[in-house]
Motif scaffolding. Structure first.
Motif, PDB file in Angstrom:
ATOM      1  N   ALA A  27       0.834  -1.202   0.000  1.00 25.43           N
ATOM      2  CA  ALA A  27       0.000   0.000   0.000  1.00 25.43           C
ATOM      3  C   ALA A  27       0.866   1.249   0.000  1.00 25.43           C
ATOM      4  CB  ALA A  27      -0.910   0.002   1.225  1.00 25.43           C
ATOM      5  N   ALA A  28       1.981   1.200   0.711  1.00 23.72           N
ATOM      6  CA  ALA A  28       2.926   2.316   0.797  1.00 23.72           C
ATOM      7  C   ALA A  28       4.245   1.753   1.304  1.00 23.72           C
ATOM      8  CB  ALA A  28       2.406   3.404   1.736  1.00 23.72           C
ATOM      9  N   VAL A  29       5.298   2.534   1.108  1.00 17.84           N
ATOM     10  CA  VAL A  29       6.654   2.084   1.451  1.00 17.84           C
ATOM     11  C   VAL A  29       7.373   3.174   2.232  1.00 17.84           C
ATOM     12  CG1 VAL A  29       8.944   1.682   0.423  1.00 17.84           C
ATOM     13  CG2 VAL A  29       6.952   0.417  -0.419  1.00 17.84           C
ATOM     14  N   LEU A  30       8.157   2.752   3.229  1.00 18.99           N
ATOM     15  CA  LEU A  30       9.078   3.654   3.912  1.00 18.99           C
ATOM     16  C   LEU A  30      10.488   3.170   3.650  1.00 18.99           C
ATOM     17  CD1 LEU A  30       9.533   6.051   5.890  1.00 18.99           C
ATOM     18  CD2 LEU A  30       9.571   4.354   7.729  1.00 18.99           C
ATOM     19  N   LEU A  31      11.320   4.044   3.096  1.00 16.75           N
ATOM     20  CA  LEU A  31      12.723   3.738   2.845  1.00 16.75           C
ATOM     21  C   LEU A  31      13.577   4.497   3.850  1.00 16.75           C
ATOM     22  CD1 LEU A  31      12.847   4.045  -1.065  1.00 16.75           C
ATOM     23  CD2 LEU A  31      12.622   1.953   0.304  1.00 16.75           C
ATOM     24  N   CYS A  32      14.331   3.754   4.658  1.00 15.74           N
ATOM     25  CA  CYS A  32      15.183   4.355   5.682  1.00 15.74           C
ATOM     26  C   CYS A  32      16.654   4.155   5.333  1.00 15.74           C
ATOM     27  CB  CYS A  32      14.923   3.732   7.054  1.00 15.74           C
ATOM     28  SG  CYS A  32      13.273   3.964   7.696  1.00 15.74           S
ATOM     29  N   SER A  33      17.391   5.239   5.210  1.00 13.49           N
ATOM     30  CA  SER A  33      18.848   5.166   5.099  1.00 13.49           C
ATOM     31  C   SER A  33      19.278   4.159   4.040  1.00 13.49           C
ATOM     32  CB  SER A  33      19.446   4.773   6.460  1.00 13.49           C
ATOM     33  OG  SER A  33      18.926   5.574   7.478  1.00 13.49           O
TER      34      SER A  33
ATOM     35  N   VAL B 211      16.375   9.786   6.292  1.00 16.24           N
ATOM     36  CA  VAL B 211      17.833   9.661   6.257  1.00 16.24           C
ATOM     37  C   VAL B 211      18.448  10.556   7.317  1.00 16.24           C
ATOM     38  CG1 VAL B 211      18.165  11.500   4.550  1.00 16.24           C
ATOM     39  CG2 VAL B 211      19.862   9.658   4.730  1.00 16.24           C
ATOM     40  N   GLY B 212      19.566  10.145   7.866  1.00 14.76           N
ATOM     41  CA  GLY B 212      20.311  10.972   8.805  1.00 14.76           C
ATOM     42  C   GLY B 212      21.338  11.823   8.074  1.00 14.76           C
ATOM     43  N   THR B 213      21.510  13.042   8.492  1.00 17.91           N
ATOM     44  CA  THR B 213      22.474  13.911   7.806  1.00 17.91           C
ATOM     45  C   THR B 213      23.910  13.482   8.059  1.00 17.91           C
ATOM     46  OG1 THR B 213      22.583  15.468   9.670  1.00 17.91           O
ATOM     47  CG2 THR B 213      20.910  15.887   7.976  1.00 17.91           C
ATOM     48  N   ALA B 214      24.148  12.669   9.106  1.00 17.27           N
ATOM     49  CA  ALA B 214      25.499  12.180   9.406  1.00 17.27           C
ATOM     50  C   ALA B 214      25.673  10.722   8.973  1.00 17.27           C
ATOM     51  CB  ALA B 214      25.792  12.327  10.899  1.00 17.27           C
ATOM     52  N   ASP B 215      24.853  10.262   8.057  1.00 16.73           N
ATOM     53  CA  ASP B 215      24.944   8.887   7.552  1.00 16.73           C
ATOM     54  C   ASP B 215      26.197   8.772   6.681  1.00 16.73           C
ATOM     55  OD1 ASP B 215      24.626   6.426   6.269  1.00 16.73           O
ATOM     56  OD2 ASP B 215      22.456   6.659   6.058  1.00 16.73           O
ATOM     57  N   ARG B 216      27.134   7.922   7.092  1.00 16.02           N
ATOM     58  CA  ARG B 216      28.369   7.742   6.339  1.00 16.02           C
ATOM     59  C   ARG B 216      28.276   6.624   5.302  1.00 16.02           C
ATOM     60  NH1 ARG B 216      32.514  10.464   9.116  1.00 16.02           N
ATOM     61  NH2 ARG B 216      32.045  10.906  11.324  1.00 16.02           N
ATOM     62  N   LEU B 217      27.295   5.738   5.437  1.00 15.43           N
ATOM     63  CA  LEU B 217      27.167   4.615   4.503  1.00 15.43           C
ATOM     64  C   LEU B 217      26.254   4.945   3.326  1.00 15.43           C
ATOM     65  CD1 LEU B 217      26.972   1.603   6.990  1.00 15.43           C
ATOM     66  CD2 LEU B 217      28.916   2.325   5.594  1.00 15.43           C
ATOM     67  N   THR B 218      25.134   5.581   3.590  1.00 13.00           N
ATOM     68  CA  THR B 218      24.247   6.037   2.511  1.00 13.00           C
ATOM     69  C   THR B 218      23.917   7.509   2.787  1.00 13.00           C
ATOM     70  OG1 THR B 218      22.338   5.148   3.735  1.00 13.00           O
ATOM     71  CG2 THR B 218      23.260   3.778   1.993  1.00 13.00           C
ATOM     72  N   PRO B 219      24.840   8.405   2.471  1.00 12.55           N
ATOM     73  CA  PRO B 219      24.641   9.828   2.765  1.00 12.55           C
ATOM     74  C   PRO B 219      23.368  10.384   2.119  1.00 12.55           C
ATOM     75  CG  PRO B 219      26.903   9.377   2.081  1.00 12.55           C
ATOM     76  CD  PRO B 219      26.113   8.127   1.815  1.00 12.55           C
ATOM     77  N   PRO B 220      22.921  11.555   2.567  1.00 19.77           N
ATOM     78  CA  PRO B 220      21.672  12.126   2.062  1.00 19.77           C
ATOM     79  C   PRO B 220      21.607  12.316   0.549  1.00 19.77           C
ATOM     80  CG  PRO B 220      22.328  13.255   4.069  1.00 19.77           C
ATOM     81  CD  PRO B 220      23.458  12.333   3.714  1.00 19.77           C
ATOM     82  N   VAL B 221      22.734  12.337  -0.138  1.00 22.00           N
ATOM     83  CA  VAL B 221      22.699  12.450  -1.596  1.00 22.00           C
ATOM     84  C   VAL B 221      21.872  11.312  -2.198  1.00 22.00           C
ATOM     85  CG1 VAL B 221      24.871  11.158  -1.878  1.00 22.00           C
ATOM     86  CG2 VAL B 221      24.107  12.710  -3.672  1.00 22.00           C
ATOM     87  N   HIS B 222      21.892  10.147  -1.571  1.00 26.97           N
ATOM     88  CA  HIS B 222      21.098   9.025  -2.072  1.00 26.97           C
ATOM     89  C   HIS B 222      19.611   9.281  -1.873  1.00 26.97           C
ATOM     90  CE1 HIS B 222      24.404   6.311  -2.995  1.00 26.97           C
ATOM     91  NE2 HIS B 222      24.968   6.644  -1.840  1.00 26.97           N
ATOM     92  N   ALA B 223      19.225   9.776  -0.701  1.00 29.71           N
ATOM     93  CA  ALA B 223      17.816  10.052  -0.430  1.00 29.71           C
ATOM     94  C   ALA B 223      17.266  11.069  -1.425  1.00 29.71           C
ATOM     95  CB  ALA B 223      17.653  10.557   1.002  1.00 29.71           C
TER      96      ALA B 223
END
Length: 314
Positions: free
Chosen positions: A136-142, A244-256
């Protein structure tokens, strides 16, 4: 089968499931599934990330199971799903499709939340009939869809070939992680969490990650290194929200931001200041709230479904 190591008390202690089952994927892989909450409640499906397990979603399960049916499963080779020689995005999609088919009634809709590799699983499975039928809907985290190693910032170096080469060697290491020591916690916190993460948060994540077998960690690192699921993002046609977290080092916000631009129906992007890659653990209330809101907005109520059936029969 005995339960895996995890914290023994507090919000990150995995709740005892109401029901457990083993689902068989298309290639014969056996997938461990847990079901929590009332059988007749709106359904939520949780897909964890690389090196994690159903224990990663403990805080979400505990809160949502009061009034939702929460279905969480261990990706193949993780948690209590046995290791399998097949590594790749298609096996991930096979596993999700098998879980959805086994746990949801025909036509039943659910919110599916994926963290990191769990989000990539959804991208890989976007065209699968079970996802089209049940999501029905999706949540994508990090998470991200491609170019993960080149964009990762686990090393404090300028982007380029040298950083990519070194990052690939670190993330793809075959070395066992060993016991959860103070040094191990510091390293894991630096690589996967924001600087403000408390000791209980770090310890919960460390116990989960260190329980992942080194051969499984290495095998899936190769898949993530070569990941290219941009086509799958465009096939996620249901409402999708991103965290997404702004301090995510594995999937930085550029991916989001890239995901948001490519998704046919992106309903929101939330960037969490100072948080790292483990957003469902670092910000449990927010992530749980996002899942709950998506379920309320997009899963038809029993009354709505009766009305639809009445119109179809008219």
């Amino acid at each position: 089968m005995s339960r895996l190591p995890h914290v023994a008390d507090g919000p990150y202690t995995p709740p005892v499931p109401d029901r457990e089952l083993t689902v068989t994927a298309a290639d014969g892989a056996r997938i461990h599934v847990e079901v929590h909450g009332p059988e007749d409640a709106p359904a939520v499906v949780l897909a964890h990330g690389w090196c994690c397990s159903t224990a990663f979603w403990a805080a979400q399960i505990r809160e949502l199971a009061a009034d939702h049916r929460v279905i969480a499963y261990d990706q193949r080779g993780h948690g209590r799903s046995p290791a399998n020689p097949a590594y790749g995005t298609e096996p991930l999609a096979d596993d999700l499709e098998a879980v959805l088919t086994a746990t949801l009634a025909p036509g039943e809709r659910a919110v599916i939340a994926g963290h990191s590799m769990g989000g990539m699983t959804l991208m890989a499975a976007a065209t699968r009939p079970a996802v089209r039928e049940h999501a029905a809907a999706v949540l994508l985290c990090s998470t991200g869809s491609a170019r993960l190693v080149a964009s990762a910032t686990v090393l404090p170096m300028r982007a380029g070939r040298a950083r990519t080469w070194l990052t690939r060697r670190i993330l793809g290491s075959r070395a066992p992680l060993g016991p959860v020591t103070p040094l191990a916690r510091r390293i894991l916190k630096y690589g996967t969490m924001g600087p403000g993460s408390g000791p209980h948060v770090v310890d919960a994540c460390a116990r989960i990650v260190h329980a992942c077998p080194s051969r499984v960690r290495h095998g899936w690192s190769q898949v993530l290194d070569l990941l290219d699921l941009d086509h799958g993002v465009r096939e996620l046609r249901m409402p999708v929200e991103i965290v997404v977290g702004t301090a995510d080092r594995l999937t930085p916000p550029v991916h989001a931001r890239a995901l948001a631009a490519a998704l046919p129906d992106c309903v929101g992007v939330t960037e969490l200041p100072g948080l790292g890659h483990m957003t469902p653990v670092e910000a449990p209330e927010l992530v749980t709230g996002k899942i709950r809101a998506l379920a309320a907005a997009y899963i038809p109520s029993a009354r709505d479904e009766r009305a639809v059936h009445a119109l179809e029969g008219a």
